[in-house]
Motif scaffolding. Sequence first.
Motif, short mmCIF file in Angstrom:
data_model
loop_
_atom_site.label_atom_id
_atom_site.label_comp_id
_atom_site.label_asym_id
_atom_site.label_seq_id
_atom_site.Cartn_x
_atom_site.Cartn_y
_atom_site.Cartn_z
N LYS A 140 0.85 -1.18 0.00
CA LYS A 140 0.00 0.00 0.00
C LYS A 140 0.89 1.23 0.00
N PHE A 141 0.43 2.26 -0.72
CA PHE A 141 1.29 3.43 -0.86
C PHE A 141 1.43 4.25 0.42
N THR A 142 0.35 4.46 1.15
CA THR A 142 0.42 5.37 2.31
C THR A 142 1.47 4.93 3.33
N PRO A 143 1.49 3.66 3.77
CA PRO A 143 2.57 3.26 4.69
C PRO A 143 3.94 3.26 4.02
N PHE A 144 3.98 2.97 2.71
CA PHE A 144 5.25 3.06 1.98
C PHE A 144 5.79 4.48 2.04
N ASN A 145 4.92 5.45 1.75
CA ASN A 145 5.33 6.85 1.73
C ASN A 145 5.86 7.29 3.10
N LYS A 146 5.19 6.85 4.15
CA LYS A 146 5.62 7.22 5.50
C LYS A 146 7.01 6.66 5.81
N ARG A 147 7.22 5.39 5.48
CA ARG A 147 8.51 4.77 5.74
C ARG A 147 9.58 5.31 4.79
N TRP A 148 9.20 5.54 3.54
CA TRP A 148 10.11 6.08 2.53
C TRP A 148 10.68 7.42 2.99
N ARG A 149 9.83 8.25 3.57
CA ARG A 149 10.30 9.55 4.07
C ARG A 149 11.23 9.39 5.27
N ALA A 150 10.94 8.40 6.12
CA ALA A 150 11.82 8.17 7.27
C ALA A 150 13.21 7.74 6.81
#
Length: 468
Positions: free
Chosen positions: A150-160
Amino acid sequence: MKKAIWFRSDLRTLDNEALYLACQSESAPEAIFLVCEDTWQRHHWAPVKQDFLWRTLEVLNENLSALGIKLHIKNAGRFSNAGGALREFCKEHSIDKLYFNAEYALDEKNRDRAVTAVLENDGVEVSQHHGNLLIKPGMVKNQQGEYYKKFTPFNKRWRAVLAKEVDVTPLKPNSFPNVNTEPLPNISLKTEDSSHYPAGEDAALSKLGQFVGHSVETYKSGRDRPDQRHTSELSAYLAVGAISPVTAARALQQFSPEFPYGLPEGADTWLTELAWREFYQHLMDFEPRLSKGESFQRETDCIQWRDDEEEFKAWCEGKTGYPIVDAGMRQLKETGWMHNRLRMITANFLVKDLLIDWRKGEAFFMQHLIDGSFPANNGGWQWSASVGTDAVPYFRVFNPVKQSEKFDPQGTYIRNWVKELESVPDKHIHWPHEWLSKNQQNEYCPPIVEHKAARERFLATFKQVKHG
């Protein structure tokens, strides 16, 4: 040690990891690009994209010459010939080590494995890097060590990960004594004129500067308006690698000392678009079946699509009778580019109003897009068709007339591309058929489908697959 860099979808000198490392030596590396038109055709590369790529290569050739690096062009024909072509090149120039930046679709990965095997068998060291992404596949995983679906959790982790582990300091290659620029060889490609797009790295950097300096603040509020210019217009440059996502991210750093956090909403939204681009690249790496025309949601490969060639042709030609759909398709055919909101509207219409296989639309887009990128195009189509990861729920079916009213309220975009409707008043522009009939104007095509009935047909078809 004599080094070389193999250029592919990274046609730039700034923030090019493979080039930067190849230049860490006493003497200038050699550079090579392989023309693989047979494979490009099989991958549905648009003629306008091939023209844009060639023009970008011409600029790269000049930029490399100024750095003292000679660019060689070889016509390999297809990916399967890459190993032999590069073996010959390395022998001819006594190359000991070849650098390149990874690509993640299946054919590209298979090509690179085969090239590595051939060259290493000849004693040539092969060095693969990830210079086309901010974060390479495998660095963004969930707590179970798996890739994100899923993109939303990916985006959160990607930014971290971006905050902690990614250095966006500019990578500028060393320069060597200049070499004379030689024109590229005369290789006949099936091209269409792309001159409406200035080519090359400097043009890409200029567009980035214009966008970040003048437009990014209105990006969130305006990006869905095809009648206005609020987007970066960088997608074609990212597709051929004339600009790096690292360069783009660095341009956003100026807005927040806590980058990638604390950004104004326009810049933050655009960073999310860069994350979407990387999400689809990572998916390609982890799921090779996506490169084989398979849906991410396996059960949806059982859908019984309609094979209506007349309706598909009407969609391709922008003659569906739905003005916003027709405007988008005509923009695509005329310019090789389509606004992203229109990509969603036209894709949704093909799949959900016409119940035609999303793969046909995916191929048609690639055959016409100057910014055609297989991972992004595949991901976008699977999202629109409700068959992919993170896809729009199948019961969400765009109403093309309401989409038109919302995102092109005065019909400016429609009138620009559907000339038959230039005289239609704003009140009727989104559904002009009754007005046209009353005013005895019959140049515009009637609607090929009734939306409400088409929506019910699609939902009934999908429910059979989703709920048995």
